[in-house]
Design a protein around this motif. Structure first.
Motif: not given
Length: 371
Positions: A226-227, A229-231
């Protein structure tokens, strides 16, 4: 109702009176013990047959401190990672060396299931020699590098004839069977790079840019991907989904905005009902994800010690603190204890012979893998 709240009734039809009777038996059995079980001053060794950092390692390390808190006597829990052979090395070692005193426990996962179910020649363990104390359903997500210029599953399907992928894999008979078969069924050109010691190693290869396609189970995806994806360093394509009460594939409630594989298959190939390949994929998805991760004791462990473990797990998964943290780390999936854990393992072992034969041929034709 989705799988995170209740198992597929076709797989786990357990009546209330049976469950009540079983739990009553547990309680009565515990009461007649002359000396209560205690692990005070002891050390529980948890064998994790995978490298550090993957989904199973994340799951096992999450449970470790809770085992200490929940088991009578609050024993220290230590993690022993033994990667290799798609989890067979560690599972074989557990089968040979584990003591039946309640101080040795195995953290098993889908790769361990598949190599056993497919009669992999490396397997020296037998599920009939183990007793489940807790099982965790899960899901998974396939994602792609943003360098490919793909923004979603629809673009992915539309450009399959133009794209080539590399996927870092533990092996075709491990948990990677589900994503590799899914990708092959929709016609993706995927080169599997074998030899990874766990899905965590596959993720790291993705992060280093050595491969451009990866998949992770829900726990690792939620914590590690998820991190990314967020980046903007990873683009989710599809989840594996969950099975509802009618046996239909639905979107995973942990990833409601991501299509499940059935939706992607329909985009690429059309009707799923008449597809033998899709039916086989679904069978292996159920066998590997309905109880994707299981904690096992040796079956020869004395009954009072088994019951101490099982009763401790029942209390653990009902505690408010655990419920809050587990959803954050493991996803919104119901943890299975007692007779539900037994029935989940039975569901794994009930994989039909037709699916096994179909996959055996696919493995031979696709990867020259002889079981």
């Amino acid at each position: 109702m989705l799988l995170n709240h209740k198992f597929n009734k076709t797989m786990l039809q357990v009546s209330r009176h049976i469950t009540f009777a079983a739990l009553t038996t547990f309680c009565v059995s515990s009461q007649v013990n002359a000396k209560p079980v205690s692990f005070e001053g002891e050390r529980v060794e948890m064998t994790v047959p995978y490298k550090e950092g993957g989904g199973t390692d994340t799951w096992a390390r999450f449970f470790g401190p809770y085992f200490t808190q929940s088991l009578p006597g609050e024993p220290v829990v230590v993690i022993k990672n033994i990667p290799g052979g798609g989890s067979t090395k560690g599972a074989n070692q557990f089968a040979r060396r584990a003591k039946d005193n309640g101080l040795d426990i195995l953290a098993s996962s889908a790769s361990t299931h598949y190599t056993y179910l497919l009669n992999d020649r490396r397997v020296e363990y037998d599920y009939n020699d183990w007793k489940a104390v807790l099982a965790t359903p899960t899901g998974g997500v396939v994602y792609i590098s943003p360098n490919e210029g793909i923004k979603n599953a629809e673009q992915f399907v539309q450009n399959l004839d133009k794209l080539q992928f590399k996927y870092a894999s533990q092996g075709a008979t491990t948990i990677d069977l589900v994503p590799l078969l899914a990708l092959d069924l929709i016609g993706a050109d995927v080169q599997a790079v074998f030899g990874m010691k766990g899905r965590g190693a596959g993720r790291l290869a993705f992060e280093r840019g050595e491969v451009n396609l990866d998949s992770q189970t829900s726990s690792a995806y939620l914590k590690k991907v998820i991190p990314l994806v967020e980046e903007g360093k990873a683009i989710p394509l599809f989840s594996f989904g969950v099975i509802d009460e009618k046996g239909k594939l639905q979107r995973d409630p942990n990833f409601p905005d991501i299509p499940h594989f059935g939706e992607v298959y329909q985009l690429a190939k059309g009707d799923i009902e008449s597809s033998q390949g899709f039916k086989v994929w679904r069978s292996f998805f159920v066998a590997g994800f309905v109880a994707q991760k299981v904690f096992f004791l040796p079956k020869s462990t004395p009954e009072d010690i088994q019951l101490a473990w099982r009763e401790s797990m029942i209390k653990l998964v009902e505690s408010p603190e655990f419920l809050e943290r587990s959803e954050e780390v493991l996803g919104n999936y119901k943890q299975l204890t007692g007779i539900e854990a037994d029935q989940a393992v039975d569901a794994i072992l009930s994989l039909d012979e037709e699916s096994k034969k179909w996959v055996a041929k696919w493995l031979k034709d696709k990867y020259n893998t002889n079981l």
